[in-house]
Design a protein around this motif. Structure first.
Motif, PDB file in Angstrom:
ATOM      1  N   ILE A  52      39.350  46.410  16.366  1.00 22.12           N
ATOM      2  CA  ILE A  52      39.205  45.126  17.042  1.00 22.12           C
ATOM      3  C   ILE A  52      40.008  44.081  16.281  1.00 22.12           C
ATOM      4  CG2 ILE A  52      37.621  43.364  17.868  1.00 22.12           C
ATOM      5  CD1 ILE A  52      35.496  45.602  17.979  1.00 22.12           C
ATOM      6  N   VAL A  53      41.032  43.546  16.948  1.00 21.23           N
ATOM      7  CA  VAL A  53      41.861  42.500  16.361  1.00 21.23           C
ATOM      8  C   VAL A  53      40.989  41.284  16.097  1.00 21.23           C
ATOM      9  CG1 VAL A  53      43.816  40.948  16.760  1.00 21.23           C
ATOM     10  CG2 VAL A  53      43.947  43.348  17.471  1.00 21.23           C
ATOM     11  N   GLU A  54      40.241  40.851  17.119  1.00 18.38           N
ATOM     12  CA  GLU A  54      39.241  39.797  16.969  1.00 18.38           C
ATOM     13  C   GLU A  54      38.479  39.640  18.265  1.00 18.38           C
ATOM     14  OE1 GLU A  54      41.161  36.209  15.632  1.00 18.38           O
ATOM     15  OE2 GLU A  54      42.233  35.935  17.491  1.00 18.38           O
ATOM     16  N   GLY A  55      37.342  38.984  18.142  1.00 18.52           N
ATOM     17  CA  GLY A  55      36.586  38.537  19.297  1.00 18.52           C
ATOM     18  C   GLY A  55      37.064  37.134  19.621  1.00 18.52           C
ATOM     19  N   ALA A  56      37.194  36.826  20.902  1.00 20.70           N
ATOM     20  CA  ALA A  56      37.694  35.522  21.309  1.00 20.70           C
ATOM     21  C   ALA A  56      36.837  34.973  22.440  1.00 20.70           C
ATOM     22  CB  ALA A  56      39.149  35.635  21.766  1.00 20.70           C
ATOM     23  N   ALA A  57      36.719  33.646  22.458  1.00 26.82           N
ATOM     24  CA  ALA A  57      35.962  32.973  23.510  1.00 26.82           C
ATOM     25  C   ALA A  57      36.487  31.555  23.667  1.00 26.82           C
ATOM     26  CB  ALA A  57      34.473  32.954  23.178  1.00 26.82           C
ATOM     27  N   ILE A  58      36.197  30.978  24.801  1.00 21.16           N
ATOM     28  CA  ILE A  58      36.544  29.578  25.026  1.00 21.16           C
ATOM     29  C   ILE A  58      35.640  28.695  24.172  1.00 21.16           C
ATOM     30  CG2 ILE A  58      36.717  27.709  26.713  1.00 21.16           C
ATOM     31  CD1 ILE A  58      36.855  29.944  28.899  1.00 21.16           C
ATOM     32  N   VAL A  59      34.328  28.938  24.275  1.00 23.85           N
ATOM     33  CA  VAL A  59      33.320  28.051  23.690  1.00 23.85           C
ATOM     34  C   VAL A  59      32.475  28.778  22.658  1.00 23.85           C
ATOM     35  CG1 VAL A  59      31.251  26.666  24.213  1.00 23.85           C
ATOM     36  CG2 VAL A  59      33.168  26.692  25.828  1.00 23.85           C
ATOM     37  N   ASP A  60      32.201  28.094  21.566  1.00 19.17           N
ATOM     38  CA  ASP A  60      31.212  28.542  20.575  1.00 19.17           C
ATOM     39  C   ASP A  60      30.062  27.549  20.602  1.00 19.17           C
ATOM     40  OD1 ASP A  60      29.829  29.688  18.454  1.00 19.17           O
ATOM     41  OD2 ASP A  60      31.124  28.807  16.925  1.00 19.17           O
ATOM     42  N   LEU A  61      28.845  28.062  20.623  1.00 17.58           N
ATOM     43  CA  LEU A  61      27.635  27.252  20.490  1.00 17.58           C
ATOM     44  C   LEU A  61      27.052  27.547  19.107  1.00 17.58           C
ATOM     45  CD1 LEU A  61      26.055  27.886  24.018  1.00 17.58           C
ATOM     46  CD2 LEU A  61      27.491  25.965  23.298  1.00 17.58           C
ATOM     47  N   PRO A  62      27.578  26.908  18.059  1.00 20.30           N
ATOM     48  CA  PRO A  62      27.231  27.293  16.688  1.00 20.30           C
ATOM     49  C   PRO A  62      25.748  27.157  16.348  1.00 20.30           C
ATOM     50  CG  PRO A  62      28.496  25.249  16.697  1.00 20.30           C
ATOM     51  CD  PRO A  62      28.516  25.782  18.098  1.00 20.30           C
ATOM     52  N   GLU A  63      25.046  26.254  16.990  1.00 23.88           N
ATOM     53  CA  GLU A  63      23.628  26.066  16.674  1.00 23.88           C
ATOM     54  C   GLU A  63      22.777  27.273  17.046  1.00 23.88           C
ATOM     55  OE1 GLU A  63      21.997  22.227  17.807  1.00 23.88           O
ATOM     56  OE2 GLU A  63      23.974  21.335  17.487  1.00 23.88           O
ATOM     57  N   LEU A  64      23.277  28.126  17.933  1.00 23.89           N
ATOM     58  CA  LEU A  64      22.539  29.335  18.296  1.00 23.89           C
ATOM     59  C   LEU A  64      22.804  30.481  17.324  1.00 23.89           C
ATOM     60  CD1 LEU A  64      22.832  29.197  22.171  1.00 23.89           C
ATOM     61  CD2 LEU A  64      20.876  28.610  20.734  1.00 23.89           C
ATOM     62  N   GLY A  65      23.774  30.312  16.424  1.00 26.93           N
ATOM     63  CA  GLY A  65      23.982  31.254  15.332  1.00 26.93           C
ATOM     64  C   GLY A  65      24.754  32.517  15.651  1.00 26.93           C
ATOM     65  N   GLY A  66      25.205  32.678  16.872  1.00 26.94           N
ATOM     66  CA  GLY A  66      25.897  33.909  17.244  1.00 26.94           C
ATOM     67  C   GLY A  66      27.200  34.123  16.501  1.00 26.94           C
ATOM     68  N   SER A  67      28.016  33.072  16.403  1.00 32.71           N
ATOM     69  CA  SER A  67      29.313  33.243  15.729  1.00 32.71           C
ATOM     70  C   SER A  67      29.114  33.577  14.257  1.00 32.71           C
ATOM     71  CB  SER A  67      30.191  32.003  15.900  1.00 32.71           C
ATOM     72  OG  SER A  67      29.527  30.850  15.460  1.00 32.71           O
ATOM     73  N   GLN A  68      28.129  32.990  13.634  1.00 32.87           N
ATOM     74  CA  GLN A  68      27.850  33.302  12.226  1.00 32.87           C
ATOM     75  C   GLN A  68      27.411  34.759  12.077  1.00 32.87           C
ATOM     76  OE1 GLN A  68      25.127  30.645  10.224  1.00 32.87           O
ATOM     77  NE2 GLN A  68      24.792  32.102   8.564  1.00 32.87           N
ATOM     78  N   ARG A  69      26.517  35.217  12.966  1.00 33.90           N
ATOM     79  CA  ARG A  69      26.063  36.616  12.909  1.00 33.90           C
ATOM     80  C   ARG A  69      27.231  37.585  13.122  1.00 33.90           C
ATOM     81  NH1 ARG A  69      21.429  34.342  14.783  1.00 33.90           N
ATOM     82  NH2 ARG A  69      21.852  34.363  16.995  1.00 33.90           N
ATOM     83  N   LEU A  70      28.104  37.271  14.066  1.00 34.27           N
ATOM     84  CA  LEU A  70      29.247  38.149  14.339  1.00 34.27           C
ATOM     85  C   LEU A  70      30.191  38.213  13.145  1.00 34.27           C
ATOM     86  CD1 LEU A  70      29.908  37.076  18.023  1.00 34.27           C
ATOM     87  CD2 LEU A  70      29.071  39.315  17.259  1.00 34.27           C
ATOM     88  N   ARG A  71      30.465  37.069  12.539  1.00 35.96           N
ATOM     89  CA  ARG A  71      31.340  37.055  11.355  1.00 35.96           C
ATOM     90  C   ARG A  71      30.695  37.818  10.204  1.00 35.96           C
ATOM     91  NH1 ARG A  71      32.496  31.605  13.329  1.00 35.96           N
ATOM     92  NH2 ARG A  71      34.685  31.574  13.990  1.00 35.96           N
ATOM     93  N   GLU A  72      29.392  37.644  10.014  1.00 38.40           N
ATOM     94  CA  GLU A  72      28.687  38.372   8.950  1.00 38.40           C
ATOM     95  C   GLU A  72      28.729  39.877   9.193  1.00 38.40           C
ATOM     96  OE1 GLU A  72      24.823  36.531   8.881  1.00 38.40           O
ATOM     97  OE2 GLU A  72      25.565  34.781   7.755  1.00 38.40           O
TER      98      GLU A  72
END
Length: 182
Positions: free
Chosen positions: A148-168
């Protein structure tokens, strides 16, 4: 007056629908963005420019809005498109990955022959909230041997913690913009 950035221009065409699908949720609706041909082109161009020189082998789109962005991006890059669907929607042999939602669990599937080991894939969706869908899609691709080169999206909702969990979990991410608040 300076022109707005591409991200600001795109953001200005995303509608916020309060209390949908239930009270307290601020739903970020991309349909106004999709219905405006100029904004839609600006959106797709942001992703095309990101992946043009380091072209992946294919784009994998998550059901359902990831199909819209992903298929157009794949077309523009002249590469294949791989649908990752909700359980029970694909007609051939599949592998399945379950994931947790705020209100239960769900599953996504991919055809067993959708990718070959070592293929470089960009996984795309419209939005990252809790990260469950994108995480499940990434695990499916990895089970089939994709890189996987990377996951991509238009919008991040950082307060829900998903992007942090995915990066971790080791998934590189790219998002065009963030919306604060739930």
């Amino acid at each position: 007056m300076p022109e707005p950035s591409a991200a600001d221009y795109i953001r200005s065409h995303i509608r916020t629908v309060p209390d949908w699908p239930h009270a307290g949720v601020q739903f970020r609706d991309i349909t106004p963005l999709l219905s405006n041909p100029r904004v839609f082109r600006v959106l797709i161009d942001q992703f095309v420019h990101r992946y043009f020189d380091r072209k992946p082998d294919a784009i994998a789109g998550l059901d359902a809005r990831g199909f819209i962005i992903g298929s157009v991006l794949a077309y523009e890059l002249n590469i294949g498109f791989i649908p990752i669907r909700k359980k029970g929607k694909l007609p051939f042999t599949t592998v399945e990955e379950r994931y947790e939602l705020e209100y239960g669990s769900a599953s996504v599937e991919i055809h067993t022959d959708a990718v070959r080991p070592g293929e470089r894939i960009v996984l795309i969706d419209d939005l990252i909230a809790t990260g469950g869908t994108m995480g499940a899609g990434a695990r499916l691709l990895q089970r089939l041997g994709a890189e996987i080169v990377e996951g991509a999206a238009i919008v991040d909702l950082p307060e829900l913690g998903g992007s942090q969990r995915l990066r971790e979990a080791g998934l590189p991410l790219f998002t065009l913009l963030e919306f604060e608040g739930l």
